[in-house]
Every structure is written in C-alpha cells, then in structure tokens.
Design a protein around this motif. Sequence first.
Motif, PDB file in Angstrom:
ATOM      1  N   GLN A 131       0.682  -1.104   0.306  1.00 43.77           N
ATOM      2  CA  GLN A 131       0.215  -0.229   0.143  1.00 43.77           C
ATOM      3  C   GLN A 131       1.466   1.181   0.306  1.00 43.77           C
ATOM      4  O   GLN A 131       1.693   1.509   0.462  1.00 43.77           O
ATOM      5  CB  GLN A 131      -1.104  -0.176   0.904  1.00 43.77           C
ATOM      6  N   LEU A 132       0.771   1.779  -0.795  1.00 46.92           N
ATOM      7  CA  LEU A 132       0.857   3.247  -0.797  1.00 46.92           C
ATOM      8  C   LEU A 132       0.270   4.727  -0.406  1.00 46.92           C
ATOM      9  O   LEU A 132      -0.728   4.903  -1.102  1.00 46.92           O
ATOM     10  CB  LEU A 132       1.751   3.640  -2.458  1.00 46.92           C
ATOM     11  N   GLN A 133       0.434   5.269   0.165  1.00 47.50           N
ATOM     12  CA  GLN A 133      -0.713   6.249   0.333  1.00 47.50           C
ATOM     13  C   GLN A 133      -0.106   8.136   0.705  1.00 47.50           C
ATOM     14  O   GLN A 133       0.368   7.870   1.336  1.00 47.50           O
ATOM     15  CB  GLN A 133      -1.560   6.074   1.689  1.00 47.50           C
ATOM     16  N   ALA A 134      -0.663   8.636  -0.678  1.00 43.94           N
ATOM     17  CA  ALA A 134      -0.167   9.713  -0.191  1.00 43.94           C
ATOM     18  C   ALA A 134      -0.908  10.965  -0.131  1.00 43.94           C
ATOM     19  O   ALA A 134      -2.299  10.685  -0.246  1.00 43.94           O
ATOM     20  CB  ALA A 134      -0.169  10.767  -2.167  1.00 43.94           C
ATOM     21  N   SER A 135      -0.392  11.976   1.141  1.00 43.53           N
ATOM     22  CA  SER A 135      -1.501  12.607   1.435  1.00 43.53           C
ATOM     23  C   SER A 135      -0.257  14.046   1.651  1.00 43.53           C
ATOM     24  O   SER A 135       0.762  14.262   1.226  1.00 43.53           O
ATOM     25  CB  SER A 135      -1.252  11.853   2.691  1.00 43.53           C
ATOM     26  N   GLY A 136      -1.142  15.134   2.174  1.00 47.72           N
ATOM     27  CA  GLY A 136      -1.447  16.651   1.845  1.00 47.72           C
ATOM     28  C   GLY A 136      -1.240  17.474   1.540  1.00 47.72           C
ATOM     29  O   GLY A 136      -1.118  18.513   1.575  1.00 47.72           O
ATOM     30  N   GLY A 137      -1.942  17.499   0.266  1.00 47.25           N
ATOM     31  CA  GLY A 137      -3.072  17.935  -0.743  1.00 47.25           C
ATOM     32  C   GLY A 137      -3.575  18.891  -0.262  1.00 47.25           C
ATOM     33  O   GLY A 137      -4.059  18.702   0.940  1.00 47.25           O
TER      34      GLY A 137
ATOM     35  N   VAL B 131      -3.860  15.712  -9.677  1.00 51.80           N
ATOM     36  CA  VAL B 131      -3.832  15.196  -8.413  1.00 51.80           C
ATOM     37  C   VAL B 131      -3.193  14.085  -8.241  1.00 51.80           C
ATOM     38  O   VAL B 131      -1.656  14.006  -9.862  1.00 51.80           O
ATOM     39  CB  VAL B 131      -4.509  13.395  -8.879  1.00 51.80           C
ATOM     40  N   TYR B 132      -1.768  14.354  -7.251  1.00 49.17           N
ATOM     41  CA  TYR B 132      -0.658  13.866  -6.953  1.00 49.17           C
ATOM     42  C   TYR B 132      -0.783  12.739  -6.797  1.00 49.17           C
ATOM     43  O   TYR B 132      -1.267  11.890  -5.553  1.00 49.17           O
ATOM     44  CB  TYR B 132       0.761  14.622  -6.228  1.00 49.17           C
ATOM     45  N   TYR B 133       0.505  11.394  -7.645  1.00 42.56           N
ATOM     46  CA  TYR B 133       0.475   9.760  -6.498  1.00 42.56           C
ATOM     47  C   TYR B 133       2.176   9.851  -7.236  1.00 42.56           C
ATOM     48  O   TYR B 133       2.621  10.012  -7.267  1.00 42.56           O
ATOM     49  CB  TYR B 133      -0.282   8.724  -8.114  1.00 42.56           C
TER      50      TYR B 133
ATOM     51  N   GLN C  56      -2.792   5.515  -4.063  1.00 40.04           N
ATOM     52  CA  GLN C  56      -3.625   7.012  -4.263  1.00 40.04           C
ATOM     53  C   GLN C  56      -3.326   8.047  -3.915  1.00 40.04           C
ATOM     54  O   GLN C  56      -2.523   8.597  -3.807  1.00 40.04           O
ATOM     55  CB  GLN C  56      -4.797   6.206  -3.161  1.00 40.04           C
ATOM     56  N   GLY C  57      -3.709   8.698  -4.938  1.00 40.66           N
ATOM     57  CA  GLY C  57      -3.218  10.183  -5.190  1.00 40.66           C
ATOM     58  C   GLY C  57      -3.988  11.199  -3.607  1.00 40.66           C
ATOM     59  O   GLY C  57      -4.553  10.999  -3.539  1.00 40.66           O
ATOM     60  N   THR C  58      -2.938  11.566  -4.016  1.00 46.46           N
ATOM     61  CA  THR C  58      -3.766  13.677  -3.321  1.00 46.46           C
ATOM     62  C   THR C  58      -4.011  14.237  -4.104  1.00 46.46           C
ATOM     63  O   THR C  58      -3.200  14.546  -5.235  1.00 46.46           O
ATOM     64  CB  THR C  58      -2.596  13.686  -2.297  1.00 46.46           C
ATOM     65  N   LEU C  59      -4.701  15.130  -4.069  1.00 47.70           N
ATOM     66  CA  LEU C  59      -5.352  16.624  -4.989  1.00 47.70           C
ATOM     67  C   LEU C  59      -4.732  17.630  -4.528  1.00 47.70           C
ATOM     68  O   LEU C  59      -4.452  17.978  -2.988  1.00 47.70           O
ATOM     69  CB  LEU C  59      -6.845  17.197  -4.968  1.00 47.70           C
ATOM     70  N   VAL C  60      -4.007  18.230  -5.878  1.00 45.16           N
ATOM     71  CA  VAL C  60      -3.379  19.603  -4.842  1.00 45.16           C
ATOM     72  C   VAL C  60      -3.948  20.362  -6.116  1.00 45.16           C
ATOM     73  O   VAL C  60      -3.884  20.404  -7.596  1.00 45.16           O
ATOM     74  CB  VAL C  60      -1.799  19.809  -5.362  1.00 45.16           C
ATOM     75  N   THR C  61      -4.438  21.686  -5.421  1.00 41.83           N
ATOM     76  CA  THR C  61      -5.036  22.438  -6.677  1.00 41.83           C
ATOM     77  C   THR C  61      -4.076  24.592  -5.654  1.00 41.83           C
ATOM     78  O   THR C  61      -4.071  24.348  -5.319  1.00 41.83           O
ATOM     79  CB  THR C  61      -6.532  22.573  -6.118  1.00 41.83           C
TER      80      THR C  61
END
Length: 118
Positions: A2-8, A92-94, A110-115
């Motif tokens: 599992q890879l979990q991205a966060s911080g977006g 979305v960053y992966y 899974q990705g994390t959204l950066v706006t």
Amino acid sequence: VQLQASGGGLVQAGGSLRLSCAASIRAFDTYAMGWFRQAPGKEREHVAAISWGGGSTFYEDSVRGRFTVSRDNAKNTVHLQMNSLKPEDTAVYYCAARKTLLGPPVYWGQGTLVTVSS
C-alpha cells in the motif's frame, strides 16, 4: 502493498505544500520512488524521482528548482516539497515504487489533490 499519498490541498500561487507518501512495502529501501501527477483532462506525467538510498534524484523541467523529493527509509516515507507553486501545478499527485530511478512503476499509490489558485 500500500502506498498512501497525503498532504494535498488548496494553496495560492506562490505558496508551498509538502506531500508525503507512506509505504507498506517489504524492503522499502530497495525501491526507487517516484512522484507523478495528472491534471484534469491530461495524461499522467512524471514529476520527480529518488533512488533507493536517496543519493540520486531526478526532476522534470517543469518542476526543477521548485520541488524537492526526499525519503526517510526508517519511516518508509517519501516526501515532495513543493515551493513557488503555479496554477499549472494543479493535479492529483501520486507516488509510485519502482525498481530503478526512472524505471516503470511497479506499485502505485492513491493520489492526493493539489489545487493552486491564481
């Protein structure tokens, strides 16, 4: 695995964000890691990479000088520090694990959204 991205999140142009990727991979320190992004209506693109030990990094021209990739093998994490953000960084960053610095990913997170607002 599992890879979990966060911080977006949402940030104004010129601002900064730090993305993190927590990996549950056996022998994490034998994998190079990469960051990719996918903007709305566009194909996924490579952003940055870091070698298994952190001694080598690579950046695409679009982010070189603004983004910094790092890793902490003791914590099975990889980070992407993003400075001087531009609206075109919105995506979305992966994170992904790969066998070599610029090889094809073998595991995707899974990705994390950066706006980035203008």
